[in-house]
Design a protein around this motif. Sequence first.
Motif, PDB file in Angstrom:
ATOM      1  N   UNK A  65       0.927  -1.235   0.056  1.00 40.52           N
ATOM      2  CA  UNK A  65       0.089  -0.064  -0.178  1.00 40.52           C
ATOM      3  C   UNK A  65       0.756   1.132  -0.110  1.00 40.52           C
ATOM      4  N   UNK A  66       1.913   1.146   0.629  1.00 39.69           N
ATOM      5  CA  UNK A  66       2.837   2.277   0.870  1.00 39.69           C
ATOM      6  C   UNK A  66       3.508   2.804  -0.595  1.00 39.69           C
ATOM      7  N   UNK A  67       3.882   1.735  -1.305  1.00 39.31           N
ATOM      8  CA  UNK A  67       4.413   1.822  -2.597  1.00 39.31           C
ATOM      9  C   UNK A  67       3.308   2.425  -3.677  1.00 39.31           C
ATOM     10  N   UNK A  68       2.151   1.861  -3.292  1.00 38.29           N
ATOM     11  CA  UNK A  68       1.002   2.208  -4.271  1.00 38.29           C
ATOM     12  C   UNK A  68       0.540   3.763  -4.053  1.00 38.29           C
ATOM     13  N   UNK A 194     -13.215  -3.041  -3.964  1.00 36.67           N
ATOM     14  CA  UNK A 194     -13.317  -4.302  -3.461  1.00 36.67           C
ATOM     15  C   UNK A 194     -12.582  -4.235  -2.279  1.00 36.67           C
ATOM     16  N   UNK A 195     -11.466  -3.813  -1.913  1.00 33.23           N
ATOM     17  CA  UNK A 195     -10.740  -3.787  -0.767  1.00 33.23           C
ATOM     18  C   UNK A 195     -11.438  -2.788   0.217  1.00 33.23           C
ATOM     19  N   UNK A 210      -9.297  -4.781   9.349  1.00 30.79           N
ATOM     20  CA  UNK A 210      -8.109  -4.690   8.446  1.00 30.79           C
ATOM     21  C   UNK A 210      -7.670  -3.670   7.623  1.00 30.79           C
ATOM     22  N   UNK A 211      -6.660  -3.568   6.909  1.00 33.13           N
ATOM     23  CA  UNK A 211      -6.143  -2.346   6.363  1.00 33.13           C
ATOM     24  C   UNK A 211      -6.339  -2.753   4.507  1.00 33.13           C
ATOM     25  N   UNK A 212      -6.004  -1.849   3.814  1.00 33.41           N
ATOM     26  CA  UNK A 212      -5.939  -2.038   2.490  1.00 33.41           C
ATOM     27  C   UNK A 212      -5.065  -3.492   1.888  1.00 33.41           C
ATOM     28  N   UNK A 213      -3.706  -3.448   2.504  1.00 35.03           N
ATOM     29  CA  UNK A 213      -2.955  -4.415   2.337  1.00 35.03           C
ATOM     30  C   UNK A 213      -3.526  -5.933   2.664  1.00 35.03           C
TER      31      UNK A 213
END
Length: 252
Positions: A65-68, A194-195, A210-213
Amino acid sequence: MSETREAQVVDTFLALTDTLVHDFDALDILTMLAERCTELLDVSAAGIILADGQGRLSVAAASSERSRLLEVFAVAIDGGPCVDCVRGGVQVLCDDLLGAEAQERWSRYARGASEAGFRATHALPMRLRDDVIGVLTLLHTGPHTLTTEDARLGQALADAATVGLVHERAVRRAETVQEQLQGALNSRIIVEQAKGVLAAHSHLGPHATIGPDEAFVLLRSHARAHGQRLTELARGLVDRSVDPTTVLGVSA
């Protein structure tokens, strides 16, 4: 190169170029590419930006998620090594974003990268002859020089993914390069939605919020376990034809 790493490299190249399978999924292939880069190369994270036929840039995949988010930031400000790479079609390697040259050339990007926890950015073009369709961005949390071996392997992986995407379009005959790339970008939007659905319902499952990852890991694992395409499962969650609790692992 160890036998294990050599086998991983071979498997990766086969997956990137095997476009004859009926369930070829561009988003899944690009995500796999980003993840494999962190396993095969001395980098902390990776991301992929694609360009459409009009030169507009969009984030297609990332290893975290950080790199995204950093790739999204680069597209938003239209700056950084990755943007310069896709515009110029050549490798742009930055060993230290806090260095004087990087600060002068990419000051806004460097600040965003630092806030995301990254110190070095190496951008490799996804290019087929003169046609640049995107960029593979390799990130590191500290000052980092990309070795000649890693640069060659990373570029070879980017080239293989490019050939795979372009060749898939040629095999199917019904799609153009622009349509194929736009499909990957559209799929990314569906997956992000969806996430969000999974994260919003995560309190119903056996996991903590939960988070995105974590949501993406559950989404992808469920799709693979049930023989589904990632984008089809994501679309089902978004249009509510798929119950999110089944993906979260809630027993009936």
